[in-house]
Scaffold this motif. Structure first.
Motif, mmCIF file in Angstrom:
data_model
loop_
_atom_site.group_PDB
_atom_site.id
_atom_site.type_symbol
_atom_site.label_atom_id
_atom_site.label_comp_id
_atom_site.label_asym_id
_atom_site.label_seq_id
_atom_site.Cartn_x
_atom_site.Cartn_y
_atom_site.Cartn_z
ATOM 1 N N ILE A 16 9.122 17.982 8.155
ATOM 2 C CA ILE A 16 9.552 17.397 9.435
ATOM 3 C C ILE A 16 11.021 16.970 9.425
ATOM 4 C CG2 ILE A 16 7.267 16.691 10.241
ATOM 5 C CD1 ILE A 16 7.813 13.915 9.126
ATOM 6 N N LEU A 17 11.640 16.928 8.245
ATOM 7 C CA LEU A 17 13.099 16.689 8.161
ATOM 8 C C LEU A 17 13.741 17.820 7.365
ATOM 9 C CD1 LEU A 17 13.977 12.938 7.488
ATOM 10 C CD2 LEU A 17 14.425 14.290 9.536
ATOM 11 N N ALA A 18 13.651 17.716 6.037
ATOM 12 C CA ALA A 18 14.224 18.768 5.191
ATOM 13 C C ALA A 18 13.679 18.608 3.770
ATOM 14 C CB ALA A 18 15.742 18.658 5.175
ATOM 15 N N PRO A 19 13.182 19.700 3.178
ATOM 16 C CA PRO A 19 12.572 19.584 1.851
ATOM 17 C C PRO A 19 13.576 19.257 0.753
ATOM 18 C CG PRO A 19 12.661 21.889 2.539
ATOM 19 C CD PRO A 19 13.100 21.073 3.706
ATOM 20 N N GLY A 20 14.846 19.602 0.986
ATOM 21 C CA GLY A 20 15.871 19.311 -0.021
ATOM 22 C C GLY A 20 16.105 17.821 -0.212
ATOM 23 N N MET A 21 15.640 17.007 0.721
ATOM 24 C CA MET A 21 15.787 15.558 0.533
ATOM 25 C C MET A 21 14.808 15.024 -0.504
ATOM 26 S SD MET A 21 16.617 14.197 4.335
ATOM 27 C CE MET A 21 17.523 12.765 3.814
ATOM 28 N N ARG A 22 13.768 15.801 -0.794
ATOM 29 C CA ARG A 22 12.733 15.423 -1.766
ATOM 30 C C ARG A 22 12.199 14.030 -1.470
ATOM 31 N NH1 ARG A 22 10.572 18.395 -2.005
ATOM 32 N NH2 ARG A 22 9.422 18.066 -3.931
ATOM 33 N N LEU A 23 11.602 13.864 -0.330
ATOM 34 C CA LEU A 23 11.063 12.558 0.062
ATOM 35 C C LEU A 23 9.619 12.687 0.535
ATOM 36 C CD1 LEU A 23 13.771 10.720 2.208
ATOM 37 C CD2 LEU A 23 12.888 10.041 -0.026
ATOM 38 N N GLY A 24 8.786 11.864 -0.068
ATOM 39 C CA GLY A 24 7.393 11.795 0.355
ATOM 40 C C GLY A 24 6.895 10.380 0.146
ATOM 41 N N TYR A 25 5.641 10.141 0.474
ATOM 42 C CA TYR A 25 5.088 8.803 0.260
ATOM 43 C C TYR A 25 3.605 8.873 -0.061
ATOM 44 C CZ TYR A 25 4.189 9.467 5.281
ATOM 45 O OH TYR A 25 3.813 9.985 6.502
ATOM 46 N N VAL A 26 3.170 7.827 -0.774
ATOM 47 C CA VAL A 26 1.756 7.678 -1.112
ATOM 48 C C VAL A 26 1.262 6.419 -0.431
ATOM 49 C CG1 VAL A 26 0.067 7.508 -2.989
ATOM 50 C CG2 VAL A 26 2.304 8.543 -3.421
ATOM 51 N N VAL A 27 0.100 6.513 0.216
ATOM 52 C CA VAL A 27 -0.538 5.352 0.821
ATOM 53 C C VAL A 27 -1.880 5.180 0.131
ATOM 54 C CG1 VAL A 27 -1.615 4.496 2.941
ATOM 55 C CG2 VAL A 27 0.592 5.680 3.054
ATOM 56 N N GLY A 28 -2.158 3.973 -0.357
ATOM 57 C CA GLY A 28 -3.440 3.786 -1.039
ATOM 58 C C GLY A 28 -3.713 2.331 -1.334
ATOM 59 N N ASN A 46 0.815 -1.226 0.000
ATOM 60 C CA ASN A 46 0.000 0.000 0.000
ATOM 61 C C ASN A 46 0.848 1.276 0.000
ATOM 62 O OD1 ASN A 46 -1.708 -2.024 2.122
ATOM 63 N ND2 ASN A 46 -2.806 -1.177 0.387
ATOM 64 N N VAL A 47 2.169 1.132 -0.100
ATOM 65 C CA VAL A 47 3.027 2.312 0.074
ATOM 66 C C VAL A 47 4.017 2.468 -1.086
ATOM 67 C CG1 VAL A 47 4.778 3.400 1.540
ATOM 68 C CG2 VAL A 47 2.873 2.173 2.593
ATOM 69 N N LEU A 48 4.082 3.675 -1.616
ATOM 70 C CA LEU A 48 5.078 4.025 -2.633
ATOM 71 C C LEU A 48 5.854 5.239 -2.136
ATOM 72 C CD1 LEU A 48 6.278 4.151 -5.573
ATOM 73 C CD2 LEU A 48 4.243 5.493 -6.203
ATOM 74 N N ILE A 49 7.171 5.147 -2.181
ATOM 75 C CA ILE A 49 8.005 6.313 -1.833
ATOM 76 C C ILE A 49 8.148 7.187 -3.085
ATOM 77 C CG2 ILE A 49 10.265 7.103 -0.979
ATOM 78 C CD1 ILE A 49 8.744 5.433 1.115
ATOM 79 N N VAL A 50 7.957 8.475 -2.917
ATOM 80 C CA VAL A 50 8.033 9.396 -4.063
ATOM 81 C C VAL A 50 9.053 10.506 -3.816
ATOM 82 C CG1 VAL A 50 5.765 9.049 -5.127
ATOM 83 C CG2 VAL A 50 5.971 10.530 -3.118
ATOM 84 N N THR A 51 9.415 11.181 -4.915
ATOM 85 C CA THR A 51 10.407 12.246 -4.860
ATOM 86 C C THR A 51 9.694 13.547 -4.459
ATOM 87 O OG1 THR A 51 11.542 10.995 -6.576
ATOM 88 C CG2 THR A 51 12.345 13.212 -6.169
ATOM 89 N N GLY A 52 9.293 13.611 -3.202
ATOM 90 C CA GLY A 52 8.456 14.710 -2.711
ATOM 91 C C GLY A 52 6.996 14.418 -3.033
#
Ligand code: PMP
Length: 392
Positions: A239-251, A98-104
């Motif tokens: 919550i960490l740093a936007p320059g890391m470009r890390l986000g996630y999708v749950v679905g 159910n989880v995909l890591i995305v670039t922000g």
């Protein structure tokens, strides 16, 4: 080479660089008091902790996987971390499928636009809404339908069954919304989720600010009320740093699989390097200590800005009183056009974002967004005083 060498696609040609963006370029100059940028405060970036994580990874065999290509879905331990977080917090039964890591989470918005929007597809949005979301979706030529919203967020009573049934999805930011800072009430969350379930409506719940609740008191997500109807977007940017470009999708797993195909075509995968670093930083509960410090700083800045608005603004001006996040939304008397006001403000070395570009339909010209977290207190006071004088 000259521009006669190529012809841009209709999609690219339709993109306009906005007049507002041009004016806002000057806001990067150090003497300008800018309430315009939506940047987190660099004072909250955990530089030492990240450096330690990089050293630990680079001094071990993990260096090789952190520097190698990885799966499109993302680094498995990080996905599992997301699963544990959401299952515990929202009482869901997710697995890593159910989880995909995305670039922000910005990339998630783009992939979702690609996955769901054809020319003329109906997309429901709250009003106003996140400009970056609109920019992304607009590339795929949807027909927007704005759902009326007030100080408690989107009003589910304004969403009729027929409109809900006619749309591909609803895009919403329930927590400390960009641009208004407002939060969808608990009662409305439940009502909206029930409506989505009854009408088979998909909700895109964009939640980059949920952790920035000044009191540390989270409301249940739309995902928790309607997991089969919700695609939830989380982000490490605030919550960490936007320059890391890390986000996630749950679905739902089949939805995630489609996004994986689209993401593979877009960038193969989110950098292994940043995923490994983030995982090292957060795996032993670091955010439990770190996030309260961010909340404290933002709460103080928000409080201070609200006091200055109270002190200097004329009675005819209204603003939101956020309980979290990074933004205050200001509504001026109707005859004031905030794009014109911005040009004046910039001459006086103060900047903000005029509100009209946050509306998908029926733009309101008398609103503006103030971001307060990167501006020190004495400059907040100076800037608000200048703005108030211009408005008067
Ligand atoms: N959604 C909203 C509502 C935002 O405000 C932002 C960032 N300003 C994003 C998504 C994109 O965030 P990210 O850094 O995770 O791509």
């Amino acid at each position: 080479m000259s521009s006669s060498m190529w012809q841009f696609s209709k999609r690219a040609a339709a993109l306009k660089s906005s007049a507002i963006r041009e004016i806002l370029k000057v806001t990067e100059l150090p003497h300008v008091i800018s309430f315009a940028g939506g940047l987190p405060s660099p004072d909250t970036f955990p530089v030492k902790k990240i450096k330690q994580a990089v050293d630990d990874i680079m001094n071990s065999d993990e260096a090789f996987s952190a520097l190698q290509y990885g799966p499109t879905e993302g680094y498995k331990p990080l996905r599992q971390w997301v699963v544990n977080l959401i299952n515990q917090r929202e009482q869901t039964n997710l697995t890593t499928d159910n989880v995909l890591i995305v670039t922000g989470s910005q990339q998630a918005l783009d992939l979702i636009g690609k996955a769901l929007i054809d020319k003329g597809t109906k997309v429901l949005v709250e009003t106003p809404t996140y400009l970056g979301g609109l920019q992304t979706f607009t590339q795929y030529e949807p027909e927007y339908v704005s759902i009326a919203s007030d100080e408690h967020g989107l009003n589910p009573d304004e969403l009729s069954d027929s409109v809900a049934q006619s749309a591909s999805f609803l895009y919403t930011i329930p927590n400390f919304q960009n641009p208004t800072g407002r939060r969808l009430s608990a009662e409305r969350r439940k009502k909206l989720a029930d409506k989505a379930k009854a009408n088979q409506l998909l909700m895109i719940e964009d939640d980059p600010y949920g952790e920035l609740d000044y009191q540390g008191h989270r409301l249940p997500s739309l995902l928790s009320f309607a997991p089969d109807n919700t695609v939830y977007l989380g982000s490490f940017s605030k919550i960490l740093a936007p320059g890391m470009r890390l986000g996630y999708v749950v679905g739902p797993a089949d939805f995630i699989r489609k996004l994986v195909q689209l993401k593979q075509a877009a960038d193969l995968h989110t950098p292994s390097y940043t995923q490994h670093i983030a995982y090292h930083v957060i795996k032993d509960g670091y955010l439990g200590d770190h996030i309260p410090k961010i909340r404290e700083l933002y709460k103080t800045r928000c409080q201070f800005m609200l006091e200055q608005l109270e002190k200097y603004m004329p009675k005819s001006v209204r603003w939101t009183k956020p309980e979290g996040g990074m933004f205050i939304w200001v509504v001026l008397p109707e005859h004031i056009d905030t794009t014109t006001l911005l040009a004046e403000a910039v001459k006086n070395n103060v900047a903000f974002v005029p509100g009209e570009s946050f509306f998908a339909t029926h733009p309101q010209k008398n609103c503006l967004r103030l971001a307060f977290v990167t501006v020190p207190e004495e400059r907040i006071e100076q800037g608000i005083k200048i703005l108030a004088d211009l408005i008067k």
